[in-house]
Design an enzyme around this catalytic site. Structure first.
Site, PDB file in Angstrom:
ATOM      1  CG  ASP A 201       3.664   0.775   5.152  1.00  0.00           C
ATOM      2  OD1 ASP A 201       2.920   0.536   6.522  1.00  0.00           O
ATOM      3  OD2 ASP A 201       3.649   1.350   3.960  1.00  0.00           O
TER       4      ASP A 201
ATOM      5  CG  ASP B  54      -3.611  -0.448   8.383  1.00  0.00           C
ATOM      6  OD1 ASP B  54      -4.886   0.173   8.152  1.00  0.00           O
ATOM      7  OD2 ASP B  54      -3.168  -1.088   6.698  1.00  0.00           O
TER       8      ASP B  54
END
Length: 405
Positions: free
Chosen positions: A125, A187
């Site tokens: 992330d 993602d």
């Protein structure tokens, strides 16, 4: 989460006839839409963000989501995967208004994220966290501390790369928990921008190579033949072989999680922008056409494209619509045929018009921008909620449209 390097466009390319024909079919021909009142919607966002700013208790309390039928933000802390979106919104507010008070608020929120860039990456992330915040901050101010932090974050993210597999490990915690030896979620396409940016701004070339290989491997194994994405691709760490595609946030392993497909649209469009490689542009169009072909009439998807099998009351996901709108607007700028470019731009504008309606804007409900997003349906977390990344990509899409207009 782009930092708007898209105004240094690669040379535009012709698109294969297959994609052109399919897009014309999806668009119902290239019917133009009424011009969006972009400034009106951005002024709405500014008013809502001003209200949110007044209730943030301290700079390291970061707005995250507001539950359905609630009016109060749940906050997160620096380092969580959503912690870069609120600082990113503040930078966009400064860019739109040129009001120094927004810059000061953005600086304070962004400063809380700098320490985490010196720490090892705990998941994929890093790009979400840093490019929205530090990336936009560096673009608008040129502050050297932001550049240094971005380079640090990129180097740590690269430590999760497995050269045998050819992708970055997404969730280290899932290796033992789910028996996923090496897992890569769709993602993760959004985090490659950090590596590409770093390679062009003083970092090692290997960062660029890692990003390209990750995108190529995901393109080969992270999608079904029809262009719909798996949420998670699982690989063998010894052989590098693809084992299976599964879901974590979708309805089932073989369904299509709506937000996942929008990560693909946005991610492969970004890959074309940063590399100029036509295969990424072709693939961005393929995954965009899959997404558009399955949308309901109002262009805001259900949280999963098979969700209607559970009944007509399944929630929509405005966050997916906002991400798609932003990605499609950028995609439209890379297509040399004007009528084909209009396919994607018109769809994006129509999505923004729907998101700007009374049904989807928060208005008097709470201080977020949008209602009706879904975070994690299987866990019943953030369902039919206002979520910070929906607001971020909504505002980004509006700013992109303003520039195009």
């Amino acid at each position: 989460m782009t930092i708007f390097t898209q105004y240094q466009y690669p040379m535009k390319n012709k698109i294969p006839p297959f994609f052109i024909g399919l897009s014309l079919l999806l668009s119902g021909a290239c019917t133009s839409v009424a011009t969006m009142e972009v400034d009106k919607q951005l002024d709405y966002c500014e008013a809502q963000a001003s209200r949110t700013l007044r209730v943030v208790p301290v700079s390291d309390s970061i707005p995250n989501y507001i539950d359905k039928d609630d009016a109060s933000w749940h906050f997160t802390t620096p380092g969580s995967w959503t912690s870069g979106f609120w600082p990113g919104i503040l930078w966009y507010m400064y860019e739109y208004t040129r009001d120094e008070s927004w810059m000061e608020a953005a600086r304070q929120a962004t400063a809380t994220l700098i320490p985490m860039t010196s720490q090892p990456a705990h998941s994929h992330d890093s790009g979400f966290i840093t490019m929205c915040s530090l990336g936009n901050g560096y673009r608008l101010t040129g502050a050297p501390e932001y550049k240094d932090a971005l380079l640090n974050a990129a180097n740590h993210l690269a430590e999760l790369y497995n050269p045998t597999v050819g992708t970055i490990l997404s969730w280290p915690g899932m290796v033992a928990r789910e028996n996923w030896p090496h897992n890569t979620i769709i993602d993760n396409m959004m985090n490659l921008e950090l590596l590409l940016w770093a390679a062009k701004n003083g970092g090692e070339k290997r960062l660029y190579d890692i990003a390209v290989k990750h995108a190529e491997t995901t393109m080969e194994h992270g999608f079904r033949p029809d262009g719909s994405t798996y949420h998670v691709a699982v690989y063998d760490t010894i052989t590098g072989n693809f084992i299976k595609g599964v879901t974590h946030q979708g309805l089932s392993d073989e369904s299509l999680w709506a937000r996942g497909q929008t990560w693909a649209i946005y991610g492969y469009t970004m890959m074309y922008r940063e590399t100029g490689d036509i295969k990424f542009l072709d693939f961005a169009r393929k995954v965009a056409d899959v997404y558009l072909s399955r949308l309901p009439e109002d262009l805001v998807p259900y949280w999963d494209f098979k969700a209607l099998e559970l009944g007509s009351n399944e929630p929509r996901d405005a966050s997916a619509a906002a991400i798609a709108a932003s990605g499609l607007l950028e995609l439209s700028t890379y297509i040399s045929d004007a009528s084909q470019a209009a396919v994607y731009r018109n769809k994006a504008e129509q999505m923004l018009q729907v998101l700007s309606s009374e049904k989807y804007q928060s208005r008097n409900h709470n201080t977020a921008f949008l209602l009706h997003s879904v975070g994690h349906m299987p866990r019943r977390k953030e369902v039919d909620a206002s979520i910070i990344y929906a607001d971020y990509y909504y505002m980004e899409a509006l700013i992109r449209l303003k520039r195009l207009q």
